[in-house]
Design a protein around this motif. Structure first.
Motif, short mmCIF file in Angstrom:
data_model
loop_
_atom_site.label_atom_id
_atom_site.label_comp_id
_atom_site.label_asym_id
_atom_site.label_seq_id
_atom_site.Cartn_x
_atom_site.Cartn_y
_atom_site.Cartn_z
N MET A 289 17.08 9.85 17.86
CA MET A 289 15.76 9.80 17.26
C MET A 289 15.39 8.35 16.99
N ARG A 290 14.14 7.98 17.27
CA ARG A 290 13.70 6.63 16.97
C ARG A 290 12.59 6.69 15.94
N HIS A 291 12.47 5.65 15.14
CA HIS A 291 11.45 5.60 14.10
C HIS A 291 10.44 4.52 14.45
N SER A 292 9.17 4.90 14.38
CA SER A 292 8.11 3.94 14.61
C SER A 292 7.78 3.21 13.32
N PRO A 293 6.95 2.16 13.37
CA PRO A 293 6.56 1.47 12.15
C PRO A 293 5.83 2.41 11.19
N ASN A 294 5.94 2.09 9.91
CA ASN A 294 5.28 2.89 8.89
C ASN A 294 3.78 2.70 8.94
N GLY A 295 3.03 3.77 8.64
CA GLY A 295 1.61 3.67 8.39
C GLY A 295 1.40 3.27 6.95
N VAL A 296 0.60 2.25 6.69
CA VAL A 296 0.32 1.78 5.33
C VAL A 296 -1.17 1.90 5.07
N SER A 297 -1.52 2.64 4.05
CA SER A 297 -2.92 2.81 3.67
C SER A 297 -3.11 2.25 2.27
N ILE A 298 -4.02 1.28 2.14
CA ILE A 298 -4.22 0.59 0.87
C ILE A 298 -5.55 1.02 0.26
N HIS A 299 -5.51 1.35 -1.03
CA HIS A 299 -6.70 1.80 -1.75
C HIS A 299 -6.98 0.84 -2.90
N PRO A 300 -8.23 0.73 -3.30
CA PRO A 300 -8.58 -0.31 -4.28
C PRO A 300 -7.95 -0.13 -5.65
N ASP A 301 -7.70 1.11 -6.06
CA ASP A 301 -7.10 1.33 -7.38
C ASP A 301 -6.42 2.69 -7.37
N VAL A 302 -5.78 3.03 -8.49
CA VAL A 302 -4.99 4.25 -8.54
C VAL A 302 -5.86 5.49 -8.45
N SER A 303 -7.08 5.44 -8.97
CA SER A 303 -7.96 6.59 -8.88
C SER A 303 -8.33 6.89 -7.43
N ALA A 304 -8.69 5.85 -6.70
CA ALA A 304 -9.01 6.03 -5.29
C ALA A 304 -7.80 6.51 -4.51
N LEU A 305 -6.63 5.98 -4.88
CA LEU A 305 -5.39 6.38 -4.21
C LEU A 305 -5.10 7.86 -4.40
N THR A 306 -5.16 8.33 -5.63
CA THR A 306 -4.82 9.73 -5.88
C THR A 306 -5.85 10.68 -5.29
#
Length: 274
Positions: A1-18
């Motif tokens: 099994m091979r692993h690709s790079p991680n997907g990183v999603s950035i949100h402006p603050d914790v409310s937007a993140l959740t």
């Protein structure tokens, strides 16, 4: 099994993140149910994890999921009495499970301190419950079994501590080094309570998708080290790898120590393939 790079999603603050993570989880569960009828999610605790569950419970799209056909497990639990407000299961029930028409038989909390004699017994009982669920799935049509000791995990949610721990796998401690087991009893955890039950890294990495949700400047160092490829014994957050996708869902503060080459502005990244 091979692993690709991680997907990183950035949100402006914790409310937007959740809010965004809740919407993403609902979409994932709908997709899985459209293919197999039943979906399974492994829950996490912590401030961000519970806030995300609250966001799911209040999301306008929550009705798109057949909640009676969702299985719920936990990645870790604090070894405390069943009604302790510090238990992840109690917090998840208040934020999400009591708000939705879930099937109680599909909710699988870790045995509590007033239900079994020791944390070792709790870990053994949880491992047995997982194995029993896996055995039942083996007989069901449409299920591709990854590990005969574990049911299929469609989404496994994790938080990350400032010390880079995930679930209750802490840096340099025995739990993060455990192999050959699906569940481990944790003693002398560096944050209270000292006794906990946790899935092992081996079990975590059977999940189809692993999502790490992280917020706050105090987590930035842990995020940076994990995504830079640090060793998992020193930085357990570097260890989780979903079989098809590993998502890092973080706020701007937690992303402050990331280099541009690690960022995926769309947050989707390439899949992890078998």
């Amino acid at each position: 099994m091979r692993h690709s790079p991680n997907g990183v999603s950035i949100h402006p603050d914790v409310s937007a993140l959740t809010t965004a993570t809740a919407a993403r989880l609902i979409t994932k569960l709908v997709d899985v149910q459209s293919r197999r009828g039943v979906a399974t999610v492994v829950l996490t605790g912590g401030t961000v994890g519970i806030a995300m569950l609250d966001a799911v419970a209040t999301a306008p799209a929550r009705g798109a999921v057949d909640w009676s056909r969702v299985n719920f497990w936990w990645g870790d639990e604090r070894f405390l009495p069943a009604d302790s407000p510090d238990r992840n299961a109690v917090q998840a029930d208040a934020a999400l499970l009591s708000q939705l028409p879930v099937d109680p038989d599909r909710v699988h909390p870790v045995p509590a301190a007033d239900e079994v004699a020791s944390v070792e017994e709790a870990a053994a009982a949880y491992a047995l419950a997982l194995a029993d669920a896996a055995a039942a799935e083996e007989l069901a049509p449409g299920f591709e079994q990854v590990d005969p000791r574990l049911p299929r995990f469609d989404v496994l949610l994790l938080g990350v501590g400032p010390d880079a721990h995930v679930a209750s796998l802490f840096p340099e401690m025995a739990g993060v080094r455990t192999v050959g087991e699906t569940v481990v009893a944790v003693h002398n955890a560096p944050k209270p309570p000292p006794e906990r039950v946790s899935l092992t890294m081996e079990a975590i990495n059977t999940a189809e998708e692993v999502w790490l949700t992280v917020a706050g400047e105090d987590k930035a160092g842990a995020v940076g080290l994990a995504l830079a490829g640090a060793g998992l014994v020193q930085v357990p957050a570097a260890g989780p790898r979903g079989r098809r996708k590993t998502r890092w869902l973080i706020d701007q503060s937690a992303a402050s120590q990331l280099s541009d080459r690690l960022l995926d502005p769309e947050g989707d990244g390439p899949d992890t393939e078998d």
